[in-house]
Write a protein that holds these residues in place. Structure first.
Motif, short mmCIF file in Angstrom:
data_model
loop_
_atom_site.label_atom_id
_atom_site.label_comp_id
_atom_site.label_asym_id
_atom_site.label_seq_id
_atom_site.Cartn_x
_atom_site.Cartn_y
_atom_site.Cartn_z
N ASN A 113 116.78 3.93 66.33
CA ASN A 113 115.32 3.82 66.35
C ASN A 113 114.69 4.67 65.26
O ASN A 113 113.71 4.25 64.62
N GLN A 156 111.39 5.66 72.93
CA GLN A 156 110.96 4.42 73.58
C GLN A 156 111.06 4.52 75.11
O GLN A 156 110.51 5.45 75.69
N ASP A 157 111.77 3.60 75.75
CA ASP A 157 111.77 3.58 77.22
C ASP A 157 112.83 4.48 77.84
O ASP A 157 113.01 4.47 79.06
N LYS A 158 113.50 5.28 77.02
CA LYS A 158 114.53 6.17 77.55
C LYS A 158 113.99 7.54 77.92
O LYS A 158 114.73 8.39 78.43
N LYS A 171 115.73 9.90 83.16
CA LYS A 171 115.18 9.91 81.80
C LYS A 171 114.78 11.33 81.42
O LYS A 171 114.38 12.13 82.26
N ASN A 211 122.78 8.05 75.18
CA ASN A 211 121.86 7.19 74.42
C ASN A 211 121.68 7.67 72.98
O ASN A 211 120.70 7.30 72.32
N HIS A 245 110.45 10.07 79.34
CA HIS A 245 109.09 10.26 79.84
C HIS A 245 108.41 11.25 78.88
O HIS A 245 108.96 12.32 78.62
N ARG A 263 112.59 14.30 80.26
CA ARG A 263 111.19 14.67 80.30
C ARG A 263 110.87 15.40 79.00
O ARG A 263 111.32 16.52 78.78
N TYR A 312 118.80 6.47 69.99
CA TYR A 312 117.79 7.30 69.36
C TYR A 312 117.93 7.28 67.83
O TYR A 312 116.94 7.18 67.10
N GLN A 357 107.81 8.86 70.57
CA GLN A 357 107.81 7.59 71.28
C GLN A 357 108.56 6.52 70.50
O GLN A 357 109.27 5.70 71.08
N ASP A 393 115.03 8.82 87.75
CA ASP A 393 115.67 7.79 86.93
C ASP A 393 116.52 8.40 85.81
O ASP A 393 117.05 7.68 84.98
#
Length: 222
Positions: free
Chosen positions: A172, A53-55, A34, A165, A57, A36, A169, A49, A32
């Motif tokens: 956030n 967030q959801d971007k 994202k 992204n 792993h 790591r 970041y 986190q 996907d």
């Protein structure tokens, strides 16, 4: 023979479930796209986190409940580092094994981020503490002011690695730091009203928190 067949089937099912469970603990595949991200312990996980967030792993190397000072890298540590894009650790005084572990993992694309870089560090004075941690007290994340610098460093690392992204970041990180700043201001006001500023602790890990709030720690460890 019938009993043996039944036992064999049960064992096969148990082994399949065990292998499936082990597989679920591995870092998620990067199909996907994202990032790591591997972090050392739970405070770094919380900061990362909040920013990623959801971007991303995220995998934590030190299990919850394990003393970070005493942690020794394992084969699982090496595997996680070998597959990661980014490693986020607090500081060399806290995780003194990081340099050796990353060299052993031999991952040329791994970006290594010292979250505490740029924080206002407190120098250690006792010989035993200096031998254990180096020149500076490593417990920077326990300060709400130092934590804000760590969050900024994490956000910039993620933004550099995932430019698409980058704004996500940074925004956030800004929101999270606003919460930290609000907590800092609220508790500076609360603690300023106390006549007794001393508290007792086992490990003298709270020098940065004490600096934030005008407190004084008294450690019972020799």
């Amino acid at each position: 023979m019938k009993k043996l067949s039944i036992i064999f089937c049960i064992c096969t099912l148990l082994l399949s479930n065990l292998l499936a469970g082990c597989g679920s603990k591995e870092p998620a595949p990067a199909a996907d796209h994202k990032l790591r991200v591997v972090v050392t312990f739970n405070a770094m996980k919380e900061f990362t986190q909040a920013v990623g967030q959801d971007k991303i792993h995220i995998t934590s190397l030190i299990p919850d409940g394990t003393e970070p000072h005493d942690f020794q890298p394992t084969t699982k540590t090496m595997q996680a580092l070998s597959k990661a894009d980014i490693l986020i650790y607090n500081s060399t005084g806290m995780e003194r094994w990081v340099e050796q572990a990353t060299q052993a993992a031999a991952n040329p694309k791994l970006v290594i981020v010292e979250a505490a870089k740029g924080t206002d560090r407190i120098s250690l004075t006792e010989a035993d503490e200096i031998r254990a941690h180096g020149q500076y007290d490593p417990h920077t994340w326990l300060s709400l002011s130092c934590a804000q610098q760590e969050v900024k460093n994490i956000a910039e690392a993620l933004a550099a690695a995932d430019k698409a992204n980058a704004d996500f970041y940074r925004k956030n990180a800004e929101k999270y730091n606003q919460k930290l700043q609000s907590l800092l201001a609220a508790y500076q006001k609360k603690f300023s009203k106390l006549e007794q500023k001393d508290f007792v602790t086992g490990h003298a890990a709270f020098a940065y928190l004490c600096r934030d709030f005008g407190l004084q720690q008294q450690s019972i460890e020799d």
